[in-house]
Design a protein around this motif. Structure first.
Motif, PDB file in Angstrom:
ATOM      1  N   THR A   1      39.915 -23.050 -15.514  1.00 41.06           N
ATOM      2  CA  THR A   1      40.229 -24.427 -15.911  1.00 41.06           C
ATOM      3  C   THR A   1      39.671 -25.440 -14.924  1.00 41.06           C
ATOM      4  O   THR A   1      39.701 -26.636 -15.194  1.00 41.06           O
ATOM      5  N   LEU A   2      39.201 -24.977 -13.777  1.00 38.68           N
ATOM      6  CA  LEU A   2      38.719 -25.894 -12.752  1.00 38.68           C
ATOM      7  C   LEU A   2      37.202 -26.048 -12.743  1.00 38.68           C
ATOM      8  O   LEU A   2      36.672 -26.985 -12.172  1.00 38.68           O
ATOM      9  N   VAL A   3      36.485 -25.114 -13.360  1.00 33.62           N
ATOM     10  CA  VAL A   3      35.024 -25.113 -13.308  1.00 33.62           C
ATOM     11  C   VAL A   3      34.463 -25.729 -14.578  1.00 33.62           C
ATOM     12  O   VAL A   3      34.727 -25.262 -15.686  1.00 33.62           O
ATOM     13  N   LEU A   4      33.685 -26.788 -14.407  1.00 33.33           N
ATOM     14  CA  LEU A   4      33.046 -27.448 -15.552  1.00 33.33           C
ATOM     15  C   LEU A   4      31.753 -26.746 -15.949  1.00 33.33           C
ATOM     16  O   LEU A   4      31.355 -26.764 -17.104  1.00 33.33           O
ATOM     17  N   GLY A   5      31.093 -26.155 -14.976  1.00 36.30           N
ATOM     18  CA  GLY A   5      29.832 -25.477 -15.244  1.00 36.30           C
ATOM     19  C   GLY A   5      29.287 -24.893 -13.957  1.00 36.30           C
ATOM     20  O   GLY A   5      29.867 -25.073 -12.882  1.00 36.30           O
ATOM     21  N   VAL A   6      28.178 -24.167 -14.096  1.00 35.54           N
ATOM     22  CA  VAL A   6      27.553 -23.569 -12.918  1.00 35.54           C
ATOM     23  C   VAL A   6      26.055 -23.844 -12.950  1.00 35.54           C
ATOM     24  O   VAL A   6      25.465 -24.018 -14.015  1.00 35.54           O
TER      25      VAL A   6
END
Lengths: 158, 170
Positions: free
Chosen positions: B140-145
């Motif tokens: 839930t904290l990562v928007l993308g990589v």
């Protein structure tokens, strides 16, 4: 509960009178209007310890704090022993009369401008374990901040 | 007579076109930083300032992840250490650590990072969706990589981080 009137936008607030004292190694303050007196703490008398009420009883004490530079001259509470660590008894206004709490000297009456009083940042306000902590003061050239508490935590009238 | 064929010409032209950068592709500013050995990023518009050595005032009665408060030109801001929220080991503050002054979820706060790597504009298309293999606490904290200097970088959602921290996580 006292009525609260929000200040008009842009109005200049008068300096706020605060009573400062030490508790659990920290410099602490409450509104002076909640305090009706102070005297040296009688020996052997069992009175509520303020450090426990504020949640500071078991927290590591800090280095001595540099004195505040208030807008008005500091006034020691009458007949107070200003020796750091000496026991003082503060009398707080209460509906049923007066509530007395034990604090550590020096006990001072200071006036601070609104600009010198900082509300808690939102994440700190959300995560603090100290009941009644509501603002911080940062004396110039000091290593630590002064903690301002809502005096109702100490049993004063709301 | 030339032995070049039309097919050869067309193939060569197609290959060379692959190297053309679409200058109209939208870019995203990222503040890339390190927490331990891992790299993360915030969207640039979320970061107001990057502060180097700043005196932090300890405030008692707070979780260890709340380092204290700082005075930023008269405004008092908290400083949080995101390591626990991200389930990372929190080593002692190094000489290269910095404080990112961020805004999210209607709040502002400083965020202690071990090292600021860079502030860059990257093509929006270079940020891939978060993989499904991410640990649960990170999803839930990562928007993308994306990859930066051959390192994987997780772009974090500062709104979610601050909201979770205010709720008692980390």
């Amino acid at each position: 509960m006292s009525e609260y009137t929000a200040p008009a936008p842009g109005c200049v607030l008068e300096p706020l009178d605060l009573v400062l004292f030490s508790a659990g190694g920290w410099r602490v303050g409450i509104e002076a209007r909640r305090v009706c007196g102070a005297h040296p703490a009688p020996h052997g008398e069992s009175v509520t310890e303020v450090a426990a009420l504020l949640g500071l009883a078991h927290l590591a004490p800090l280095v001595p704090l540099a004195p505040l530079e208030p807008l008005e001259p500091m006034r020691p509470v009458a007949a107070a022993d200003t020796t750091p660590g000496a026991r003082q008894c503060l009398s707080l206004k209460h509906a049923a009369g007066v509530r007395e709490i034990h604090v550590e000297a020096p006990v001072e009456l200071v006036g601070l401008s609104a600009a010198a009083i900082h509300p808690l940042p939102p994440l700190l306000a959300a995560r603090t374990h100290l009941p009644g902590l509501c603002a911080l003061v940062f004396p110039p050239a000091a290593d630590a901040c002064v903690l301002l508490f809502d005096a109702t935590v100490l049993g004063a009238d709301a | 007579m030339s032995e070049t064929t039309l097919d050869q010409v067309l193939t060569q032209r197609r290959e060379s076109n692959k190297d053309i950068i679409n200058v109209d592709e939208p870019t995203v500013k990222l503040v890339i930083f390190a927490l331990g050995e891992q790299c993360f990023a915030f969207h640039g518009e979320r970061i107001r300032e990057i502060l180097a050595q700043t005196d932090v005032f300890f405030v008692p009665g707070c979780p260890s992840s709340l380092e204290g408060v700082i005075n930023v030109r008269g405004d008092i801001e908290s400083v949080i250490r995101p390591h626990e929220l991200l389930h990372l080991s929190d080593n002692s503050v190094g000489s290269h650590s910095s404080i990112l002054l961020g805004r999210g979820a209607g709040m502002s706060s400083g965020i202690r990072v071990d090292r600021v790597i860079d502030v860059v504009d990257v093509p929006q298309g270079s940020i891939q969706p978060a993989p499904a293999t991410l640990p649960e606490h990170m999803r839930t904290l990562v928007l993308g990589v994306l990859h930066f200097q051959e390192q994987p970088v997780a772009v974090l959602d500062l709104d979610k981080m601050f909201a979770d921290y205010a709720r008692g996580l980390g």
